[in-house]
Design an enzyme around this catalytic site. Sequence first.
Site, PDB file in Angstrom:
ATOM      1  N   HIS A   1      52.163  -4.661  -0.449  1.00  0.00           N
ATOM      2  CA  HIS A   1      50.971  -4.566   0.398  1.00  0.00           C
ATOM      3  C   HIS A   1      49.915  -5.631   0.078  1.00  0.00           C
ATOM      4  O   HIS A   1      49.411  -6.309   0.968  1.00  0.00           O
ATOM      5  CB  HIS A   1      50.311  -3.191   0.244  1.00  0.00           C
ATOM      6  CG  HIS A   1      51.243  -2.043   0.457  1.00  0.00           C
ATOM      7  ND1 HIS A   1      52.145  -1.998   1.497  1.00  0.00           N
ATOM      8  CD2 HIS A   1      51.419  -0.896  -0.226  1.00  0.00           C
ATOM      9  CE1 HIS A   1      52.827  -0.862   1.429  1.00  0.00           C
ATOM     10  NE2 HIS A   1      52.412  -0.185   0.395  1.00  0.00           N
TER      11      HIS A   1
ATOM     12  N   GLU B   1      42.758   4.086  -4.883  1.00  0.00           N
ATOM     13  CA  GLU B   1      42.837   5.461  -4.371  1.00  0.00           C
ATOM     14  C   GLU B   1      42.366   6.448  -5.418  1.00  0.00           C
ATOM     15  O   GLU B   1      42.539   6.227  -6.609  1.00  0.00           O
ATOM     16  CB  GLU B   1      44.230   5.796  -3.836  1.00  0.00           C
ATOM     17  CG  GLU B   1      45.357   5.489  -4.759  1.00  0.00           C
ATOM     18  CD  GLU B   1      46.725   5.741  -4.123  1.00  0.00           C
ATOM     19  OE1 GLU B   1      46.830   6.550  -3.201  1.00  0.00           O
ATOM     20  OE2 GLU B   1      47.689   5.124  -4.589  1.00  0.00           O
TER      21      GLU B   1
ATOM     22  N   ASP C   1      56.563  -2.801   5.925  1.00  0.00           N
ATOM     23  CA  ASP C   1      55.429  -2.684   5.012  1.00  0.00           C
ATOM     24  C   ASP C   1      54.337  -2.098   5.904  1.00  0.00           C
ATOM     25  O   ASP C   1      53.743  -2.821   6.715  1.00  0.00           O
ATOM     26  CB  ASP C   1      55.010  -4.054   4.467  1.00  0.00           C
ATOM     27  CG  ASP C   1      53.857  -3.924   3.482  1.00  0.00           C
ATOM     28  OD1 ASP C   1      53.073  -2.967   3.621  1.00  0.00           O
ATOM     29  OD2 ASP C   1      53.739  -4.773   2.594  1.00  0.00           O
ATOM     30  N   HIS C   2      54.088  -0.792   5.765  1.00  0.00           N
ATOM     31  CA  HIS C   2      53.262  -0.132   6.788  1.00  0.00           C
ATOM     32  C   HIS C   2      51.841  -0.695   6.828  1.00  0.00           C
ATOM     33  O   HIS C   2      51.152  -0.566   7.831  1.00  0.00           O
ATOM     34  CB  HIS C   2      53.253   1.389   6.607  1.00  0.00           C
ATOM     35  CG  HIS C   2      52.438   1.855   5.455  1.00  0.00           C
ATOM     36  ND1 HIS C   2      52.930   1.953   4.189  1.00  0.00           N
ATOM     37  CD2 HIS C   2      51.139   2.233   5.375  1.00  0.00           C
ATOM     38  CE1 HIS C   2      51.981   2.378   3.384  1.00  0.00           C
ATOM     39  NE2 HIS C   2      50.873   2.552   4.066  1.00  0.00           N
TER      40      HIS C   2
END
Length: 504
Positions: A248, A224, A185-186
């Site tokens: 996230h 975003e 999970d970046h």
Amino acid sequence: MSTHDKIQPTVFVIFGGTGDLNARKLAPALYNLYLEGWLPEQFSIIGTGRTKLSDEEFRQNLLEDINQFSRTGKAAPEKWEVFNKNLYYQVADVNNVDTYKEFGTRIQQHEAEWKTKANVIYYLAVAPNFFPIIAENIAKSKLGAAADRVRIVVEKPIGHDLKSAQELNQLLTRLFEERQIYRIDHYLGKETVQNIMAFRFANSLLEPLWNRNYIDHVQISVTEQLGVGDRAGYYDGSGALRDMIQNHLLQLLCLVAMEPPINFNADEVRNRKVDVLRAMRRFSPEDVRLSTVRGQYASGWIEGKEVPGYRQERDANPESNTETFAAVKFFVDNWRWQGVPFYLRTGKRMHQSSSVITIQFKDVPHSVFPAESAEGGHQNRLIISIQPEMSIRLQMQAKRPGLEMILNTVDMVFDYKGTYTAQAPEAYETLLLDTMLGDQTLFMRGDQVEAAWDLIMPILNTWQNRKSLNFPNYSADSWGPESAEALIARDGFHWFTLPLNGKK
Ligand code: NAP
């Protein structure tokens, strides 16, 4: 150039070597790790895909990608000259087990040349429907058996729902040991996200306040400006809840809500996160109606440019019921957090691109100042801004200079840019380095992924079974549907937004 002496010689096999993820994230991250001396002296990166490329063509493609996407700018010729000699390409269809023998041969050749056994990292940067066949074929080809040296990295999405996540986890753990599996999970690799743990557990002043006695509510907002662009084909089967909240945003919530771990060991930290997910209140269909909001963007204007609505995006279903916005009110039913709402929201085509966690503290029990002395709200806020600004702010009340007693809100700010001169590494650099080091702290364990799916399944099922009748219900460049404002306003709060570049 110094190299990292703690890391074994390493072979990376990147499935999806010709894909977008490798171009934009993995190749620049590996190059920057090399630049900063974090790669071992002996390493090799083997990209794979069905596209026919020579080693030389692959190297040239990656050079262009690195020049375009690396945070350190264009590759310096003398550094690239050395780095690129370690890049190779192999044409392979992942469905064909025979091609895996060729990976085995290449790995053996490197080991013979390096005169030692290598660590091998298989990075699955391919569509998730390929995860099972690749894992099976690695195992069938006996390339995954050395549990101490071989690791497999899987990208999100880890499953499409609880059942598919369980099936994938069962398959992976049948073929590999859990310590070999790195589920990315970046978000967890981002500097500011890692700092939540440092901030909470390396400072004693916060812990006494970090509970239901002092905290009013928590907001986690990841928005975003971009729409889905060319990815509607993929996104239409996913949506904001699956794509962002299941992974996230819930991971961020866990970092805010977890109990202090005994130490920084991977399993200890991950146990504390799983505790949070298990303590979260489950949703009845009535709760879904009262505590969740979904939205889909309509056409509109962003920064003077006309943008299409979601249903008009390329490859989108013109009658799509997929949500591009989701807001959910969660509760964590344990001693620390009982009664404290956690509001999570995420959306595309929003007014701002930003990821911000806001901890709002309770009001003072009794105000000693006359009502007319206060300007706006009183409550203290701790604001952790993950991106684009990387900062931690504490909002306090202070007396405005002057002859009258007027209180206004001031910010005490820890700003990364102002405090440190070094550039923060990209999340993928941190995560690739941790994979090499065998440190799973910032990766999701199987039970963590399943606990998150288990939590959101009632919302997913209700949304899927009940088509939204008012989509599209928010315009581009807004903060989402009005009902999202109502969700939080009903409790007497409002969504906090951090002004960025003068834009509120
Ligand atoms: P992509 O650009 O579509 O790339 C897909 C890759 O898979 C290509 O390299 C393609 O190579 C390869 N491939 C497809 N079929 C194959 C086959 N039968 N045999 C061998 N290779 C095959 O996708 P992506 O955006 O890089 O995403 C990859 C994964 O990362 C997905 O799971 C995605 O959800 C995840 N992810 C991506 C991003 C991102 O920023 N892109 C971010 C987070 C997660 P050929 O065409 O040469 O065969």
